[in-house]
Each structure stands twice: as structure tokens, then as C-alpha cells.
Design a protein around this motif. Structure first.
Motif, PDB file in Angstrom:
ATOM      1  N   MET A  51      -1.749   7.668  -5.247  1.00 38.29           N
ATOM      2  CA  MET A  51      -0.522   7.551  -6.048  1.00 38.29           C
ATOM      3  C   MET A  51      -0.733   8.106  -7.465  1.00 38.29           C
ATOM      4  O   MET A  51       0.186   8.659  -8.063  1.00 38.29           O
ATOM      5  CB  MET A  51      -0.058   6.084  -6.143  1.00 38.29           C
ATOM      6  N   ILE A  52      -1.947   7.935  -7.965  1.00 35.00           N
ATOM      7  CA  ILE A  52      -2.229   8.501  -9.288  1.00 35.00           C
ATOM      8  C   ILE A  52      -2.014  10.004  -9.243  1.00 35.00           C
ATOM      9  O   ILE A  52      -1.357  10.585 -10.094  1.00 35.00           O
ATOM     10  CB  ILE A  52      -3.677   8.188  -9.718  1.00 35.00           C
ATOM     11  N   PHE A  53      -2.587  10.647  -8.201  1.00 37.59           N
ATOM     12  CA  PHE A  53      -2.479  12.103  -8.149  1.00 37.59           C
ATOM     13  C   PHE A  53      -1.069  12.575  -7.823  1.00 37.59           C
ATOM     14  O   PHE A  53      -0.610  13.582  -8.341  1.00 37.59           O
ATOM     15  CB  PHE A  53      -3.493  12.677  -7.136  1.00 37.59           C
ATOM     16  N   LEU A  54      -0.375  11.825  -6.974  1.00 36.21           N
ATOM     17  CA  LEU A  54       0.956  12.282  -6.562  1.00 36.21           C
ATOM     18  C   LEU A  54       2.031  11.999  -7.603  1.00 36.21           C
ATOM     19  O   LEU A  54       2.967  12.771  -7.771  1.00 36.21           O
ATOM     20  CB  LEU A  54       1.358  11.605  -5.244  1.00 36.21           C
ATOM     21  N   VAL A  55       1.914  10.882  -8.296  1.00 33.70           N
ATOM     22  CA  VAL A  55       2.999  10.483  -9.189  1.00 33.70           C
ATOM     23  C   VAL A  55       2.543  10.242 -10.635  1.00 33.70           C
ATOM     24  O   VAL A  55       3.149  10.737 -11.581  1.00 33.70           O
ATOM     25  CB  VAL A  55       3.696   9.195  -8.662  1.00 33.70           C
ATOM     26  N   GLY A  56       1.453   9.475 -10.796  1.00 32.91           N
ATOM     27  CA  GLY A  56       1.027   9.101 -12.155  1.00 32.91           C
ATOM     28  C   GLY A  56       0.654  10.298 -12.995  1.00 32.91           C
ATOM     29  O   GLY A  56       1.189  10.505 -14.097  1.00 32.91           O
ATOM     30  N   LEU A  57      -0.275  11.108 -12.458  1.00 33.77           N
ATOM     31  CA  LEU A  57      -0.723  12.269 -13.232  1.00 33.77           C
ATOM     32  C   LEU A  57       0.399  13.244 -13.552  1.00 33.77           C
ATOM     33  O   LEU A  57       0.512  13.703 -14.699  1.00 33.77           O
ATOM     34  CB  LEU A  57      -1.819  12.999 -12.464  1.00 33.77           C
ATOM     35  N   PRO A  58       1.264  13.589 -12.579  1.00 31.06           N
ATOM     36  CA  PRO A  58       2.346  14.517 -12.923  1.00 31.06           C
ATOM     37  C   PRO A  58       3.209  14.018 -14.094  1.00 31.06           C
ATOM     38  O   PRO A  58       3.539  14.786 -14.992  1.00 31.06           O
ATOM     39  CB  PRO A  58       3.182  14.599 -11.646  1.00 31.06           C
ATOM     40  N   ILE A  59       3.524  12.710 -14.122  1.00 30.11           N
ATOM     41  CA  ILE A  59       4.371  12.237 -15.227  1.00 30.11           C
ATOM     42  C   ILE A  59       3.582  12.217 -16.529  1.00 30.11           C
ATOM     43  O   ILE A  59       4.085  12.561 -17.597  1.00 30.11           O
ATOM     44  CB  ILE A  59       4.943  10.851 -14.933  1.00 30.11           C
ATOM     45  N   LEU A  60       2.314  11.816 -16.402  1.00 33.39           N
ATOM     46  CA  LEU A  60       1.452  11.834 -17.576  1.00 33.39           C
ATOM     47  C   LEU A  60       1.411  13.254 -18.167  1.00 33.39           C
ATOM     48  O   LEU A  60       1.550  13.463 -19.375  1.00 33.39           O
ATOM     49  CB  LEU A  60       0.052  11.424 -17.115  1.00 33.39           C
ATOM     50  N   SER A 261      -8.248  16.876 -19.227  1.00 33.84           N
ATOM     51  CA  SER A 261      -8.361  15.692 -20.070  1.00 33.84           C
ATOM     52  C   SER A 261      -7.584  14.509 -19.487  1.00 33.84           C
ATOM     53  O   SER A 261      -8.002  13.371 -19.606  1.00 33.84           O
ATOM     54  CB  SER A 261      -7.916  15.995 -21.493  1.00 33.84           C
ATOM     55  N   LYS A 262      -6.483  14.794 -18.803  1.00 34.85           N
ATOM     56  CA  LYS A 262      -5.725  13.663 -18.256  1.00 34.85           C
ATOM     57  C   LYS A 262      -6.386  13.090 -17.005  1.00 34.85           C
ATOM     58  O   LYS A 262      -6.255  11.896 -16.724  1.00 34.85           O
ATOM     59  CB  LYS A 262      -4.271  14.062 -17.947  1.00 34.85           C
ATOM     60  N   VAL A 263      -7.079  13.936 -16.238  1.00 38.67           N
ATOM     61  CA  VAL A 263      -7.838  13.391 -15.105  1.00 38.67           C
ATOM     62  C   VAL A 263      -8.923  12.457 -15.642  1.00 38.67           C
ATOM     63  O   VAL A 263      -9.159  11.368 -15.105  1.00 38.67           O
ATOM     64  CB  VAL A 263      -8.465  14.518 -14.256  1.00 38.67           C
ATOM     65  N   THR A 264      -9.557  12.861 -16.740  1.00 44.71           N
ATOM     66  CA  THR A 264     -10.585  11.994 -17.326  1.00 44.71           C
ATOM     67  C   THR A 264      -9.988  10.654 -17.743  1.00 44.71           C
ATOM     68  O   THR A 264     -10.566   9.603 -17.492  1.00 44.71           O
ATOM     69  CB  THR A 264     -11.205  12.676 -18.570  1.00 44.71           C
ATOM     70  N   VAL A 265      -8.826  10.709 -18.379  1.00 48.46           N
ATOM     71  CA  VAL A 265      -8.216   9.462 -18.837  1.00 48.46           C
ATOM     72  C   VAL A 265      -7.895   8.535 -17.661  1.00 48.46           C
ATOM     73  O   VAL A 265      -8.180   7.333 -17.703  1.00 48.46           O
ATOM     74  CB  VAL A 265      -6.935   9.749 -19.654  1.00 48.46           C
ATOM     75  N   THR A 266      -7.341   9.101 -16.585  1.00 46.78           N
ATOM     76  CA  THR A 266      -7.021   8.223 -15.452  1.00 46.78           C
ATOM     77  C   THR A 266      -8.309   7.684 -14.828  1.00 46.78           C
ATOM     78  O   THR A 266      -8.334   6.552 -14.342  1.00 46.78           O
ATOM     79  CB  THR A 266      -6.186   8.937 -14.364  1.00 46.78           C
ATOM     80  N   ALA A 267      -9.381   8.490 -14.878  1.00 46.87           N
ATOM     81  CA  ALA A 267     -10.656   7.998 -14.330  1.00 46.87           C
ATOM     82  C   ALA A 267     -11.168   6.828 -15.179  1.00 46.87           C
ATOM     83  O   ALA A 267     -11.641   5.822 -14.639  1.00 46.87           O
ATOM     84  CB  ALA A 267     -11.691   9.125 -14.291  1.00 46.87           C
TER      85      ALA A 267
END
Ligand code: TRP
Length: 449
Positions: A51-60, A261-267
Motif C-alpha cells: 500500500m505504501i508503494f501503490l498509494v502512500g508514496l505517490p501522494i507523498l 529521498s521519499k523511499v528513504t523516508v517511508t523506510a
């Protein structure tokens, strides 16, 4: 104030810590571990990451992209990026979208009222922990004290205002010397405290049971509701739906690789959530008769009742309260900064004046939320169930359908330097997947599904 002298983040690390500081909040500590445990352990975590990759990251990414390309806070970002041109369609679109940022602004304002009260509770926990001297109290006693504290009204108000003052002192110094400098210090401290408490947890008898609860994959627990819960948590934990990331994006550096940078933040955010489970549940499982819970009850009642029974419990309780305070503080700072930027840009105030006016407004809101449960509940309902989701939806629709794609693409690829492949996947998700997913969250929050 012109767009050029508004300051900004000075280092990539500082900006990352600020964004992570916003994302890592009480949701990571009191909600994620429980959700994971109840919904099938590793099975939930896998769905959550999807869900992070499908929805969270795109909005971020959308929020950041809007901030980065407009160089404006949440209200001016929408206004500056709305369609130009004189056709009736452009004019209507400009009139509507130009105001869309106020949804996010209102969400932040109301949420801050609640956040300040809960932050006040965390301060009180620290004071109580220090004062207890490690003495053991029963669950009944702790519950009584906690209820007396929250219903006194004036105590949470005072602590809440204390939080406002701290936020004001930090945000008032500007982005680089305030938010950035403090996040660079507070976030690593938070991380170290959590690691320390996790290390201690490994020595407890309940460690194996906790690991089993958190991680053992059980796909039979996974239902449509699990996916919705994962979605809701992803949305909440990444602090999207309030324009904070638009604001931070606008203070960012031109050359930043948004995706990386946003992948790092979600990690970072996910690691803290998982570590929080390892910090809390081993202690809960060590004592018979206690079962995992979530929310205020877990951190303000269950945990304090455990510390008295552990060796070094006094020190542990102080560290635990510090973790909660740091998590709450860095998130509160981010909302404060978002609101301040809107005050500076829309109401043409200096940062200093904006911070002062805002402190007064927020203190009044905190006072109302601390003294009237109905106001607290109303703000909570409006923000978590409706406004945040609507604000997220507005960002997804705006970047997916309204904003000039050339500008968006240039922002993502740094004018063509970075690969366009990631951008293509992003734009697909933000147009077709995110709006549908967010609509499901909204329907579920409103009780329709
Ligand atoms: N992300 C925070 C958490 O996990 C909660 C949150 C949601 C938040 N939206 C926010 C915090 C906006 C600050 C700003 O607890």
C-alpha cells in the motif's frame, strides 16, 4: 516577503529528518504494532508495504512535487499551479483549485488542537514517571490518575500550551535554524531511545511471544478490511493530507532526487513502526493477564503499569515518555511550520508575527479541546475521517489531472536529469490507483463499507 528570501533546508539529511519527524508520530507507536499483530503479522506488513508503494508514496511524491515546483505553502501551491489562460474552463478551474489548499490548512489547524492535548498527556507522563521514583502502581490507580488528569481540563491545557511555546520557539527561528536544526538532533535521539528500549526488550520473557505476535504470517486473518486498515494507516502515518509535505517540499533543494529521498523516508517510518512493536509488546507479553491494546490506553495506562514491575523500570519509563514526547513534538513542529507558512504568504505577515498570532490561536484551540470532550471528538472526527482524506484526494486529483504535466515532469526528473521511467509509474498510480484507494478509505471511515 518575496519567494526568494523565504529560506529553506540547507542539507539533504536535515530535510529528510524533518520529513521523517513529521511522519514518525504516535501512530507508529500506538497503532501500527497493534494493527500488525491483530491482522496476521508479516502478512499485514507485506500488504502495508504494498500500500505504501501503490498509494502512500505517490501522494507523498505529489505533495512534494507541488511544493518543489511552486515554491509555496499549501494554499499558494495550489493557486500558483492552477491552470493559466483566459478560457472560461481555465478560469473556473483556477477559481476552484486556487482555494483547495484551504482544506489542508483547516485540517492542520483542527488536528493541531487535538495533537497539542495528546502531546500534553505525553509531557504529563514524563512528569509522572520522574515523580514516581520507580514505585509500582496498579492499573486501577494509574487509570484513576490519568482520568483525573485529563478531566481536570486546565492541566492538559497548560501542558498543551507548553508544547505550543516549544514549537513557536523552534519554528520562529526559520526553516534552517529551526525545523532543520532541531529535527537533525531530535530524530536521531528518538531512534536511539527506541533502539535502547528494544535492546532491553530482548531480555524479557515475553520477547518470543511478541515476535510471534508481530511477525508470524497468518494469511487467514487477511480480509478486505485488513487491506482498508493498512491503507488508512499508510495514509495517516506518512502525514499526507495536510499539505505539510507541500510546505517542506517548497523549502527543499532544487537538485533533490524526489523518489529516492521519499523511499528513504517511508523506510525510516516503517522501521520505527516495527521497532515500536518490539519495544512495547515483549513487556506486555511478559505479564500474565495483559493483552496487547492500542491507542491512549496502551501508552498511558498499560505501559506505565508494567514499568513498575521491571528492573530499572524507573529509567525505562523515563525513556519511554521521552520517545512519546519526541515523536509528538517533531510531528507538531511540522504542522506548526505548515500553518506558519500559510500565515506568512496569505496574510502577509513576517515569520515572527505569524508565529505569535498562531501561538495564540493554537493555545485557544488546545484549551477548547482539553476542556470540552465534545470539541475534541468533533475535531477528531472531522480531521481523521473526512478532511485529511479529502485533502489527500485533492492533491491526487490536482497532480493527476489538473497540473501542467510538463512542469510536474520537469520537477520529478530535475529537468531531465533523472530517469523518466519512475515518473511514468508515479503518474499512472496517482491518476488511476490513488484516487480510487482514497475514495475507499473515505467510504470506510464514514462507515459505508
Ligand atoms: N504521521 C503521524 C503519526 O504517524 C500522524 C499524522 C498524521 C501527522 N498527519 C499528520 C503528524 C500531520 C503531523 C502532521 O502519528
Amino acid at each position: 516577503m518575496t519567494q526568494n528570501n523565504r529560506g529553506g533546508f540547507n542539507s539533504r539529511f536535515g530535510m529528510m529528518m524533518a520529513v521523517a519527524g513529521s511522519a514518525v508520530g504516535l501512530g507508529n507507536i500506538w497503532r501500527f504494532p497493534f494493527l500488525a499483530g491483530e491482522h496476521g503479522g508479516a502478512a499485514f506488513i507485506i500488504i502495508y508495504i504494498a500500500m505504501i508503494f501503490l498509494v502512500g508514496l505517490p501522494i507523498l511524491l505529489s505533495e512534494f512535487g507541488m511544493g518543489k515546483s511552486s515554491k509555496g505553502g499549501v494554499v499558494s501551491a495550489f493557486a500558483r499551479l492552477a491552470p493559466v489562460g483566459n478560457s472560461p474552463k481555465s478560469k473556473t478551474s483556477r477559481a476552484v483549485w486556487g482555494k483547495a489548499g484551504y482544506i489542508s490548512f483547516t485540517t492542520g489547524l483542527l488536528l493541531m488542537g487535538i495533537y497539542l492535548v495528546i502531546s500534553g498527556w505525553t509531557l504529563n507522563l514524563l512528569v509522572d514517571s520522574i515523580a514516581s521514583g520507580g514505585e509500582q502502581h496498579s492499573v486501577a490507580q494509574i487509570t484513576e490518575n490519568f482520568n483525573a488528569f485529563t478531566s481536570s481540563g486546565w492541566q492538559p491545557t497548560l501542558y498543551g500550551i507548553g508544547f505550543v511555546v516549544v514549537c513557536a520557539l523552534i519554528v520562529g527561528r526559520g526553516v534552517e535554524k529551526g525545523v532543520e536544526k532541531w529535527s537533525k538532533f531530535l530524530m536521531p535521539a528518538l531512534f536511539l531511545f527506541i533502539l535502547f528500549l528494544c535492546g532491553y526488550s530482548t531480555t524479557l520473557g515475553g520477547w518470543d511471544a511478541a515476535v510471534d505476535f508481530l511477525f508470524r504470517p497468518d494469511w487467514s486473518e487477511v480480509t478486505a478490511k485488513t487491506i482498508l486498515d493498512a491503507l488508512g494507516q499508510v495514509f495517516f502515518t506518512l502525514s499526507v493530507g495536510m499539505g505539510i509535505l507541500i510546505t517542506y517540499g517548497s523549502y527543499g533543494q532544487r537538485k533533490e532526487n524526489l523518489f529516492r529521498s521519499k523511499v528513504t523516508v517511508t523506510a525510516i517510518d516503517t522501521s520505527v513502526a516495527v521497532l515500536a512493536g518490539l519495544m512495547i509488546f515483549p513487556a506486555v507479553f511478559t505479564f500474565e493477564g495483559l493483552t496487547p491494546t492500542q491507542g491512549p490506553e496502551l501508552v498511558f495506562i498499560t505501559m506505565p503499569s508494567i514499568f513498575g514491575q521491571l528492573s530499572f523500570g524507573w529509567i525505562l519509563s523515563i525513556f519511554f515518555s521521552a520517545v512519546l514526547i519526541l515523536a509528538a513534538l517533531t510531528s507538531a513542529i511540522s504542522i506548526f511550520e505548515m500553518l506558519t507558512t500559510v500565515f506568512i504568504e496569505q496574510f502577509r505577515m513576517s515569520r515572527r508575527r505569524a508565529v505569535i498570532v498562531l501561538s495564540v490561536v493554537l493555545s485557544i484551540l488546545a484549551l477548547c479541546c482539553a476542556n470540552w470532550q465534545s470539541v475534541f471528538n468533533l475535531f477528531d472526527y472531522l480531521t481523521s475521517n473526512i478532511l485529511m482524506v479529502l485533502s489527500g484526494l485533492s492533491v491526487a486529483l490536482f497532480t493527476g489531472y489538473v497540473m501542467d504535466k510538463k512542469v510536474l515532469r520537469a520537477t520529478f526528473t530535475n529537468g531531465g536529469e533523472n530517469s523518466v521511467g519512475v515518473y511514468r509509474i508515479y503518474i499512472f498510480l496517482v491518476r488511476y490507483v490513488a484516487p480510487v484507494a482514497i475514495t475507499f478509505i473515505l467510504l470506510s471511515q464514514l462507515g459505508f463499507i
